[in-house]
Design a protein around this motif. Structure first.
Motif, PDB file in Angstrom:
ATOM      1  N   ASP A 281     -48.658  -4.874 -14.364  1.00  0.00           N
ATOM      2  CA  ASP A 281     -48.207  -4.452 -13.038  1.00  0.00           C
ATOM      3  C   ASP A 281     -48.430  -2.945 -12.899  1.00  0.00           C
ATOM      4  OD1 ASP A 281     -46.919  -3.788 -10.692  1.00  0.00           O
ATOM      5  OD2 ASP A 281     -45.132  -4.991 -11.088  1.00  0.00           O
ATOM      6  N   PRO A 282     -49.523  -2.535 -12.258  1.00  0.00           N
ATOM      7  CA  PRO A 282     -49.832  -1.102 -12.154  1.00  0.00           C
ATOM      8  C   PRO A 282     -48.877  -0.322 -11.261  1.00  0.00           C
ATOM      9  CG  PRO A 282     -51.379  -2.415 -10.850  1.00  0.00           C
ATOM     10  CD  PRO A 282     -50.558  -3.388 -11.639  1.00  0.00           C
ATOM     11  N   SER A 283     -48.027  -1.020 -10.506  1.00  0.00           N
ATOM     12  CA  SER A 283     -47.088  -0.332  -9.615  1.00  0.00           C
ATOM     13  C   SER A 283     -45.818   0.108 -10.327  1.00  0.00           C
ATOM     14  CB  SER A 283     -46.706  -1.250  -8.446  1.00  0.00           C
ATOM     15  OG  SER A 283     -47.815  -1.511  -7.625  1.00  0.00           O
ATOM     16  N   LEU A 284     -45.562  -0.434 -11.514  1.00  0.00           N
ATOM     17  CA  LEU A 284     -44.288  -0.195 -12.182  1.00  0.00           C
ATOM     18  C   LEU A 284     -44.395   0.943 -13.196  1.00  0.00           C
ATOM     19  CD1 LEU A 284     -41.419  -1.546 -12.143  1.00  0.00           C
ATOM     20  CD2 LEU A 284     -42.077  -2.617 -14.292  1.00  0.00           C
ATOM     21  N   GLY A 285     -43.617   2.001 -12.940  1.00  0.00           N
ATOM     22  CA  GLY A 285     -43.532   3.105 -13.880  1.00  0.00           C
ATOM     23  C   GLY A 285     -42.246   3.046 -14.681  1.00  0.00           C
ATOM     24  N   ILE A 286     -42.253   3.623 -15.887  1.00  0.00           N
ATOM     25  CA  ILE A 286     -41.100   3.560 -16.789  1.00  0.00           C
ATOM     26  C   ILE A 286     -40.768   4.970 -17.277  1.00  0.00           C
ATOM     27  CG2 ILE A 286     -40.211   2.636 -18.965  1.00  0.00           C
ATOM     28  CD1 ILE A 286     -42.240   0.336 -18.654  1.00  0.00           C
ATOM     29  N   VAL A 287     -39.470   5.284 -17.308  1.00  0.00           N
ATOM     30  CA  VAL A 287     -39.001   6.570 -17.837  1.00  0.00           C
ATOM     31  C   VAL A 287     -37.963   6.317 -18.917  1.00  0.00           C
ATOM     32  CG1 VAL A 287     -37.757   8.711 -17.335  1.00  0.00           C
ATOM     33  CG2 VAL A 287     -39.360   7.776 -15.643  1.00  0.00           C
ATOM     34  N   TYR A 288     -38.161   6.962 -20.078  1.00  0.00           N
ATOM     35  CA  TYR A 288     -37.136   6.994 -21.128  1.00  0.00           C
ATOM     36  C   TYR A 288     -36.403   8.328 -20.966  1.00  0.00           C
ATOM     37  CZ  TYR A 288     -39.606   3.094 -23.312  1.00  0.00           C
ATOM     38  OH  TYR A 288     -40.198   1.874 -23.564  1.00  0.00           O
ATOM     39  N   PRO A 289     -35.187   8.317 -20.428  1.00  0.00           N
ATOM     40  CA  PRO A 289     -34.523   9.591 -20.129  1.00  0.00           C
ATOM     41  C   PRO A 289     -34.336  10.460 -21.372  1.00  0.00           C
ATOM     42  CG  PRO A 289     -33.022   7.722 -19.854  1.00  0.00           C
ATOM     43  CD  PRO A 289     -34.377   7.157 -20.037  1.00  0.00           C
ATOM     44  N   LYS A 290     -34.653  11.737 -21.223  1.00  0.00           N
ATOM     45  CA  LYS A 290     -34.669  12.631 -22.386  1.00  0.00           C
ATOM     46  C   LYS A 290     -33.290  13.174 -22.744  1.00  0.00           C
ATOM     47  CE  LYS A 290     -35.750  16.924 -19.896  1.00  0.00           C
ATOM     48  NZ  LYS A 290     -36.732  18.004 -19.730  1.00  0.00           N
ATOM     49  N   ASP A 291     -32.315  13.113 -21.790  1.00  0.00           N
ATOM     50  CA  ASP A 291     -30.974  13.604 -22.134  1.00  0.00           C
ATOM     51  C   ASP A 291     -30.293  12.645 -23.097  1.00  0.00           C
ATOM     52  OD1 ASP A 291     -30.882  11.710 -20.096  1.00  0.00           O
ATOM     53  OD2 ASP A 291     -29.183  12.650 -19.058  1.00  0.00           O
ATOM     54  N   TYR A 292     -30.340  11.361 -22.786  1.00  0.00           N
ATOM     55  CA  TYR A 292     -29.919  10.316 -23.724  1.00  0.00           C
ATOM     56  C   TYR A 292     -30.531   8.998 -23.283  1.00  0.00           C
ATOM     57  CZ  TYR A 292     -26.414   8.711 -20.298  1.00  0.00           C
ATOM     58  OH  TYR A 292     -25.788   8.235 -19.166  1.00  0.00           O
ATOM     59  N   THR A 293     -30.921   8.211 -24.243  1.00  0.00           N
ATOM     60  CA  THR A 293     -31.457   6.873 -23.984  1.00  0.00           C
ATOM     61  C   THR A 293     -30.600   5.879 -24.746  1.00  0.00           C
ATOM     62  OG1 THR A 293     -33.728   7.693 -23.719  1.00  0.00           O
ATOM     63  CG2 THR A 293     -33.457   5.354 -24.189  1.00  0.00           C
TER      64      THR A 293
END
Length: 377
Positions: A281-293
């Protein structure tokens, strides 16, 4: 006379021919017996080789007992599609033992299991859920103690009283629509997420999705963990919810709506499901938050009243084994709780990627704290 000599020759010929046939038959039977013995030995060796080296000497008794039971009944929040490679691997490894797999959301699983236990009827042999807190609550009354031979391969924080075991290592992420959110606006922390939404309330009105904590046990648990991890939790939440939240009870629905553009961004999403979908799915972006995951682990226990207790233990050990964890990590796209699987989809791989930002949720009594009515958020 000539006729008599011919008769004697004929009789001798028939005796020799018959003896040869007897010998041939005997030799054939020897070959067949040897083949059968070899097949039997191979089957026996295969049965013993099915479980890993180092297991208890009497583990074969458990395997034999499981085969007599013929099946294991699992109640799970893991999607059937995601669990399919694991199920297939188990049924291939232990032919004759079928997996009866029941996929439901975390609240449904909790309510169904507890009502069946109260009624004294048939129920799941084993539960496997991402709602760590509610499963620990169930385990206090309904889990049997089982010291899995795989325990030594797990982090200490992942096992509670030899009853509840963590089975996965899954970061919790943000997702966003790549087409509709400029790369420069993509938030990389919880504070950045709150700032983005609060500064563009009209754009994000009813466009931010997350779990419905009234309907989803895992959603409530993640909210509690955010509260513990973020000293400004209530302000962060107020800013994120400024334009209203579109809440759902499943990760699949949230991903679908973000991908379509109906929603723009989502938080507290199971990273394993997001990564699996993003592959196609090229529309879906993912972020691993850098403050806490936050790192969630799907937890599991075997019921005291399991109708198929040997098969339940066999499944339990299989899921925790190197073989089962390899299938989870590399076929189901669910990160392994071990550090010895092939590839990077395990604790070591996640630690190299995210470092100190990772905050594993421990499988311990702290999960129960905010289930008490007096402390419920």
């Amino acid at each position: 006379t000539k006729q008599r000599r011919c008769l004697v020759i004929f009789i001798n010929y028939m005796l020799i021919f018959g003896l040869l046939n007897v010998i041939r038959g005997w030799m054939m039977m020897k070959k067949i017996s040897a083949t059968v013995a070899a097949i039997t030995l191979l089957g026996s060796v295969s049965a013993y080789a099915a479980f890993p080296a180092g297991y208890p000497a009497d583990y074969q008794k458990l395997v034999d007992g499981a085969k007599k039971e013929g099946k294991v009944v699992i109640y799970s929040t893991t999607d059937t599609k995601a669990a399919a490679p694991l199920i297939q691997g188990f049924e291939t490894l232990y032919p004759g033992i079928k997996v009866e797999y029941n996929d439901m959301n975390s609240t449904e699983l909790y309510n169904r299991f507890i009502s069946e236990q109260a009624a004294g009827g048939t129920s799941g042999d084993l539960v496997w859920s991402s709602s760590m807190d509610t499963i620990l609550k169930l385990a206090g009354d309904y889990a049997q103690e089982y010291a899995s031979p795989e325990r030594a391969q797990l982090p200490k924080w992942a096992v509670w009283q030899d009853k509840v075991y963590g089975t996965t290592y899954e970061p919790v992420v943000f997702i966003y629509n790549k087409r509709l959110i400029p790369q420069g606006d993509v938030p990389d922390s919880h504070a950045a997420l709150a700032k983005l939404i609060a500064s563009q309330t009209d754009k994000f009105k009813k466009k931010v999705t997350t779990y419905d904590i009234e309907k989803s046990g895992v959603g409530f648990m993640l909210s509690v963990q955010d509260f513990k991890a973020d000293p400004n939790y209530f302000k962060t939440l107020a800013d994120v919810a400024k334009g209203g939240l579109a809440v759902q009870s499943s990760t699949g629905t949230m991903m679908e709506r973000v991908s379509s553009g109906e929603n723009l961004i989502g938080f507290n999403i199971l990273g394993s499901y997001a990564e699996a979908r993003a592959k196609s799915d090229p529309s879906l972006g993912i972020v691993y938050p850098k403050d806490y995951t936050l790192v969630l682990s799907r937890v599991s226990f075997i019921s005291k009243e399991a109708g198929h207790p040997n098969a339940a233990k066999l499944w339990f050990d299989y899921v925790l084994s190197e073989k089962g964890q390899n299938i989870l990590a590399n076929q189901a796209d669910i990160p392994s709780i071990r550090n010895d699987v092939e590839g990077k989809n395990d604790i070591d791989g996640m630690t190299k990627l995210l470092g100190n930002a990772l905050k594993p949720i421990p499988v311990d009594d702290s999960l129960l704290e905010y289930l008490q009515p007096a402390k419920r958020l």
